[in-house]
Design a protein around this motif. Structure first.
Motif, mmCIF file in Angstrom:
data_model
loop_
_atom_site.group_PDB
_atom_site.id
_atom_site.type_symbol
_atom_site.label_atom_id
_atom_site.label_comp_id
_atom_site.label_asym_id
_atom_site.label_seq_id
_atom_site.Cartn_x
_atom_site.Cartn_y
_atom_site.Cartn_z
ATOM 1 N N ILE A 1 0.839 -1.194 0.000
ATOM 2 C CA ILE A 1 0.000 0.000 0.000
ATOM 3 C C ILE A 1 0.875 1.245 0.000
ATOM 4 N N SER A 2 0.267 2.388 -0.020
ATOM 5 C CA SER A 2 0.971 3.667 -0.075
ATOM 6 C C SER A 2 1.786 3.925 1.188
ATOM 7 N N ASN A 3 2.897 4.629 1.035
ATOM 8 C CA ASN A 3 3.688 5.090 2.185
ATOM 9 C C ASN A 3 2.986 6.215 2.925
ATOM 10 N N TYR B 1 -0.660 2.648 11.805
ATOM 11 C CA TYR B 1 0.577 1.888 11.697
ATOM 12 C C TYR B 1 0.406 0.423 12.114
ATOM 13 N N ASP B 2 -0.819 -0.096 12.080
ATOM 14 C CA ASP B 2 -1.057 -1.504 12.431
ATOM 15 C C ASP B 2 -0.350 -2.460 11.479
ATOM 16 N N LEU C 1 4.335 -3.027 3.182
ATOM 17 C CA LEU C 1 4.254 -4.321 2.505
ATOM 18 C C LEU C 1 3.703 -5.323 3.510
ATOM 19 N N GLY C 2 2.431 -5.624 3.388
ATOM 20 C CA GLY C 2 1.786 -6.555 4.307
ATOM 21 C C GLY C 2 1.764 -7.955 3.738
ATOM 22 N N PHE D 1 -0.638 -6.508 -5.482
ATOM 23 C CA PHE D 1 -1.498 -7.474 -4.814
ATOM 24 C C PHE D 1 -1.159 -8.840 -5.380
ATOM 25 N N ASP D 2 -0.634 -9.710 -4.539
ATOM 26 C CA ASP D 2 -0.204 -11.028 -4.981
ATOM 27 C C ASP D 2 -0.877 -12.109 -4.134
#
Length: 90
Positions: A5-7, A43-44, A48-49, A83-84
């Motif tokens: 997602i975005s920084n 910030y949860d 890169l999740g 998105f992978d």
């Protein structure tokens, strides 16, 4: 699953879900939910999740990311870079 997602924390989504189906014509409420994200702070999750689905997915053809609330800037905007999905098909 991996999502980048975005920084910028102001446009970072607070809550979304990943759903899947074998039939794109089905109503969204009948799709299988693979994951639900509901952040309490900006910030949860990292930019890169990397997530492991709690349940195994059935064989599907279609996957959607659905915004379930506003982002941290109170806009209904879903923004991501990558998105992978990873897995095995037997």
């Amino acid at each position: 699953m991996r999502i980048k997602i975005s920084n910028d924390p102001s446009i970072k989504p607070k809550s979304y879900k990943v759903i899947c189906s074998d039939d794109i014509e089905k109503p969204l409420n009948s799709w299988t939910t693979l994951m639900v994200a509901d952040e309490k702070t900006k910030y949860d999750h990292d930019v890169l999740g990397i997530f492991k689905f709690p349940l195994q997915s059935p064989p599907v053809k279609f996957v959607r990311i659905v915004l379930t609330g506003s982002n941290w800037n109170n806009q209904f905007l879903l923004s991501f870079y990558h998105f992978d999905l990873f897995g095995r098909y037997f």
